[in-house]
Design a protein around this motif. Structure first.
Motif, PDB file in Angstrom:
ATOM      1  N   ARG A   9     -10.170  -1.459 -25.471  1.00  0.00           N
ATOM      2  CA  ARG A   9      -8.845  -1.386 -26.079  1.00  0.00           C
ATOM      3  C   ARG A   9      -8.390  -2.809 -26.434  1.00  0.00           C
ATOM      4  O   ARG A   9      -8.795  -3.776 -25.762  1.00  0.00           O
ATOM      5  CB  ARG A   9      -7.815  -0.776 -25.101  1.00  0.00           C
ATOM      6  CG  ARG A   9      -8.122   0.665 -24.680  1.00  0.00           C
ATOM      7  CD  ARG A   9      -7.937   1.632 -25.833  1.00  0.00           C
ATOM      8  NE  ARG A   9      -8.061   3.012 -25.391  1.00  0.00           N
ATOM      9  CZ  ARG A   9      -9.205   3.699 -25.372  1.00  0.00           C
ATOM     10  NH1 ARG A   9     -10.336   3.095 -25.756  1.00  0.00           N
ATOM     11  NH2 ARG A   9      -9.234   4.953 -24.968  1.00  0.00           N
ATOM     12  N   THR A  11      -6.066  -6.141 -26.546  1.00  0.00           N
ATOM     13  CA  THR A  11      -5.268  -6.792 -25.510  1.00  0.00           C
ATOM     14  C   THR A  11      -3.780  -6.713 -25.870  1.00  0.00           C
ATOM     15  O   THR A  11      -3.384  -7.067 -26.980  1.00  0.00           O
ATOM     16  CB  THR A  11      -5.671  -8.270 -25.357  1.00  0.00           C
ATOM     17  OG1 THR A  11      -7.064  -8.331 -25.009  1.00  0.00           O
ATOM     18  CG2 THR A  11      -4.837  -8.949 -24.277  1.00  0.00           C
ATOM     19  N   ILE A  12      -2.982  -6.236 -24.940  1.00  0.00           N
ATOM     20  CA  ILE A  12      -1.535  -6.154 -25.163  1.00  0.00           C
ATOM     21  C   ILE A  12      -0.925  -7.507 -24.808  1.00  0.00           C
ATOM     22  O   ILE A  12      -1.151  -8.025 -23.713  1.00  0.00           O
ATOM     23  CB  ILE A  12      -0.906  -5.049 -24.297  1.00  0.00           C
ATOM     24  CG1 ILE A  12      -1.540  -3.694 -24.634  1.00  0.00           C
ATOM     25  CG2 ILE A  12       0.611  -4.999 -24.502  1.00  0.00           C
ATOM     26  CD1 ILE A  12      -1.058  -2.565 -23.741  1.00  0.00           C
ATOM     27  N   ARG A  21       4.649  -1.281 -23.247  1.00  0.00           N
ATOM     28  CA  ARG A  21       3.271  -1.383 -22.755  1.00  0.00           C
ATOM     29  C   ARG A  21       2.797  -0.026 -22.198  1.00  0.00           C
ATOM     30  O   ARG A  21       1.692   0.438 -22.489  1.00  0.00           O
ATOM     31  CB  ARG A  21       3.189  -2.457 -21.675  1.00  0.00           C
ATOM     32  CG  ARG A  21       1.779  -2.659 -21.100  1.00  0.00           C
ATOM     33  CD  ARG A  21       1.845  -3.608 -19.906  1.00  0.00           C
ATOM     34  NE  ARG A  21       2.341  -4.914 -20.301  1.00  0.00           N
ATOM     35  CZ  ARG A  21       1.563  -5.888 -20.759  1.00  0.00           C
ATOM     36  NH1 ARG A  21       0.261  -5.699 -20.877  1.00  0.00           N
ATOM     37  NH2 ARG A  21       2.088  -7.056 -21.097  1.00  0.00           N
ATOM     38  N   GLN A  22       3.655   0.599 -21.405  1.00  0.00           N
ATOM     39  CA  GLN A  22       3.297   1.883 -20.812  1.00  0.00           C
ATOM     40  C   GLN A  22       3.098   2.955 -21.869  1.00  0.00           C
ATOM     41  O   GLN A  22       2.171   3.773 -21.771  1.00  0.00           O
ATOM     42  CB  GLN A  22       4.374   2.307 -19.816  1.00  0.00           C
ATOM     43  CG  GLN A  22       4.451   1.419 -18.581  1.00  0.00           C
ATOM     44  CD  GLN A  22       5.548   1.848 -17.623  1.00  0.00           C
ATOM     45  OE1 GLN A  22       6.174   2.899 -17.815  1.00  0.00           O
ATOM     46  NE2 GLN A  22       5.802   1.042 -16.597  1.00  0.00           N
ATOM     47  N   VAL A  25      -0.275   2.399 -23.595  1.00  0.00           N
ATOM     48  CA  VAL A  25      -1.382   2.835 -22.732  1.00  0.00           C
ATOM     49  C   VAL A  25      -1.489   4.356 -22.715  1.00  0.00           C
ATOM     50  O   VAL A  25      -2.594   4.918 -22.740  1.00  0.00           O
ATOM     51  CB  VAL A  25      -1.190   2.274 -21.304  1.00  0.00           C
ATOM     52  CG1 VAL A  25      -2.214   2.871 -20.349  1.00  0.00           C
ATOM     53  CG2 VAL A  25      -1.302   0.755 -21.308  1.00  0.00           C
ATOM     54  N   GLN A  26      -0.332   5.038 -22.698  1.00  0.00           N
ATOM     55  CA  GLN A  26      -0.345   6.508 -22.725  1.00  0.00           C
ATOM     56  C   GLN A  26      -0.973   7.029 -24.015  1.00  0.00           C
ATOM     57  O   GLN A  26      -1.729   8.001 -24.001  1.00  0.00           O
ATOM     58  CB  GLN A  26       1.080   7.047 -22.573  1.00  0.00           C
ATOM     59  CG  GLN A  26       1.679   6.845 -21.193  1.00  0.00           C
ATOM     60  CD  GLN A  26       3.154   7.205 -21.140  1.00  0.00           C
ATOM     61  OE1 GLN A  26       3.702   7.753 -22.111  1.00  0.00           O
ATOM     62  NE2 GLN A  26       3.802   6.903 -20.026  1.00  0.00           N
ATOM     63  N   TRP A  28      -3.233   5.638 -25.643  1.00  0.00           N
ATOM     64  CA  TRP A  28      -4.666   5.313 -25.623  1.00  0.00           C
ATOM     65  C   TRP A  28      -5.448   6.183 -24.635  1.00  0.00           C
ATOM     66  O   TRP A  28      -6.636   5.960 -24.421  1.00  0.00           O
ATOM     67  CB  TRP A  28      -4.864   3.844 -25.236  1.00  0.00           C
ATOM     68  CG  TRP A  28      -4.569   2.875 -26.320  1.00  0.00           C
ATOM     69  CD1 TRP A  28      -4.453   3.143 -27.649  1.00  0.00           C
ATOM     70  CD2 TRP A  28      -4.352   1.466 -26.172  1.00  0.00           C
ATOM     71  NE1 TRP A  28      -4.164   1.997 -28.337  1.00  0.00           N
ATOM     72  CE2 TRP A  28      -4.110   0.946 -27.466  1.00  0.00           C
ATOM     73  CE3 TRP A  28      -4.346   0.596 -25.088  1.00  0.00           C
ATOM     74  CZ2 TRP A  28      -3.863  -0.407 -27.698  1.00  0.00           C
ATOM     75  CZ3 TRP A  28      -4.105  -0.752 -25.314  1.00  0.00           C
ATOM     76  CH2 TRP A  28      -3.856  -1.244 -26.602  1.00  0.00           C
ATOM     77  N   ARG A  35      -2.145  12.365 -23.834  1.00  0.00           N
ATOM     78  CA  ARG A  35      -1.408  11.526 -24.773  1.00  0.00           C
ATOM     79  C   ARG A  35      -0.072  12.189 -25.134  1.00  0.00           C
ATOM     80  O   ARG A  35      -0.002  13.413 -25.252  1.00  0.00           O
ATOM     81  CB  ARG A  35      -2.217  11.301 -26.049  1.00  0.00           C
ATOM     82  CG  ARG A  35      -3.565  10.653 -25.819  1.00  0.00           C
ATOM     83  CD  ARG A  35      -4.397  10.664 -27.082  1.00  0.00           C
ATOM     84  NE  ARG A  35      -5.808  10.421 -26.794  1.00  0.00           N
ATOM     85  CZ  ARG A  35      -6.799  10.797 -27.577  1.00  0.00           C
ATOM     86  NH1 ARG A  35      -6.531  11.437 -28.719  1.00  0.00           N
ATOM     87  NH2 ARG A  35      -8.053  10.536 -27.242  1.00  0.00           N
TER      88      ARG A  35
END
Length: 429
Positions: A9, A11-12, A21-22, A25-26, A28, A35
């Motif tokens: 993935r 990089t955030i 951010r959360q 990630v969800q 992804w 998802r």
């Protein structure tokens, strides 16, 4: 594709807020059932925007009112003194009887007193009743931004209309809406106030956010910048109070500057957990402050010095309070939560009015009516005596209505579509 299946993935960035951010990630997640749906993503983004983009947030209304005592922080900073002291400040929240005004399926507006079993309804006037007539629409032109704030200034006996834009320009027009001057800023202009300079022509203070994060003071006589005050935080609203100018900031603080030497005299650090300061108004010597979660009433000069710094909190809105207006013996407020609320001068809730389909950004009291502009592109017209909607212009702009001002009896509206619309009252107004 194979690498993605193996869990690769992007990089955030470390600067990305944790909530975003959360959500990333969800989205992804390896399994599709893990998802979020597009509806859930939109709902999450709408909730996040209240904190990260206060002028764009959208949340549902809340009517709960509780009585709570909380301690606030007051960071008192004197000019040329880097030291500060923290003092306990008492905050009281009011509890009051409320009513809501809502649309019924039969086209009527009902006033429902919360706690009663039945509401008392009365018919709304025909939605096509004509209160205003569009007189002119002014295109923003090349390089224009969305209109964020208006100000009328009298310079040399002539009325000027100043308009702050989100791209950093201040457009100055005459009453015919002809452009007569342009002021450039490096950041969005979200507040304009006229400040007494001790002579006939006032100074204009402009609050900037985004890149510039400063307050710029302009001499209207020669249009030259007198002072640039580096705030290092976004300035959302400004208010003249005696020999000071109060600045409401995007971090929830309020900074108080001297009109004479522009020095920082006092700082209220996040009063009541404000989150963001959306608007301020001076009413009978007290300052009403619209925040991300409530309305605060601050007495800057209490007779009892032991009560200095006390703050009264009015709960009701859920979302940023964008505008406060005195209407006769009442105070009206509007918010991200799509509602308009009416309060007594003492801060007791009178009613809540619904009708707009989007965030309500601005209020104007003119010609015995209250006008409200919203993200839903409409301009609503209310009767302040009955608190009822009497007319509307459904598509006043092709995007949100960001600001309103009265100019010689006419209503000017500034939109996110980079246009200014001018309306004149019909004969029966």
């Amino acid at each position: 594709e194979d690498e993605i299946k193996k869990g690769l993935r992007p990089t955030i960035p470390e600067t990305c807020p944790e909530a975003y951010r959360q959500l990333i990630v969800q989205c992804w997640a390896d399994h599709v059932d893990d998802r979020p749906t597009f509806s859930e993503i939109l709902q999450s983004l709408s909730q996040f925007s209240d904190s990260f983009l206060p002028s764009c947030g959208e949340v549902m209304p809340r009517s709960e009112v509780s009585e709570v005592d909380t301690a606030l922080n007051l960071d008192d900073t004197e000019v040329n003194d880097s030291s500060s002291t923290n003092n306990g400040v008492q905050l009281s929240r009011t509890k009051s009887r409320e009513s809501s005004i809502v649309w019924g399926d039969n086209g009527e507006i009902s006033a429902i007193d919360e706690g009663d079993d039945e509401g008392v309804s009365s018919p709304a006037m025909a939605p096509d009743q004509e209160i205003l007539v569009t007189e002119k629409k002014v295109e923003g032109g090349e390089g224009a931004g969305s209109a964020q704030c208006f100000l009328t200034v009298t310079v040399g006996g002539v009325t000027q209309i100043w308009c702050g834009e989100n791209k950093g320009r201040i457009i100055i027009r005459n009453e015919a809406a002809e452009e007569i001057a342009v002021q450039e800023r490096s950041g969005g202009v979200y507040s304009l106030i006229s400040v007494n300079s001790g002579r006939s022509d006032p100074f204009v203070w402009s609050g900037c956010s985004d890149k510039e994060k400063s307050i710029v003071v302009v001499d209207t006589k020669n249009m030259k910048v007198v002072k640039t005050i580096k705030a290092e935080i976004g300035i959302i609203c400004l208010l003249e109070v005696d020999d000071m100018v109060w600045a409401g900031c995007s971090d929830g603080s309020i900074r108080v500057y001297s009109k004479r030497n522009y020095g920082l005299r006092k700082r209220y650090q996040n009063p009541g957990g404000a989150g963001v300061i959306g608007c301020m108004i001076l009413i009978d010597g007290k300052i009403w402050v619209g925040t991300e979660k409530s309305i605060l009433i601050i007495d800057p000069n209490p007779k009892d010095k032991n009560r200095a710094g006390e703050v009264k909190e009015l709960e009701g809105h859920k979302g940023v309070v964008h505008s406060l207006r005195r209407v006769g013996h009442e105070v009206w407020s509007c918010s991200t939560d799509k509602t308009i609320r009416v309060w007594t001068m003492e801060g007791e809730s009178i009613c809540e009015m619904q009708g707009h389909d989007g965030r309500v950004f601005c209020l104007l009291y003119l010609n015995a009516y209250v006008f409200s502009g919203s993200w839903d592109k409409s301009l609503f017209i209310w009767n302040p005596k009955t608190h009822k909607l009497v007319s509307m212009i459904e598509k006043a702009h092709s995007d949100g209505v960001g600001c309103l001002i009265g100019v010689n009896g006419k209503v000017w509206s500034g939109g996110w579509d980079k246009k200014i619309c001018i309306y004149r009252p019909v004969s029966h107004l």
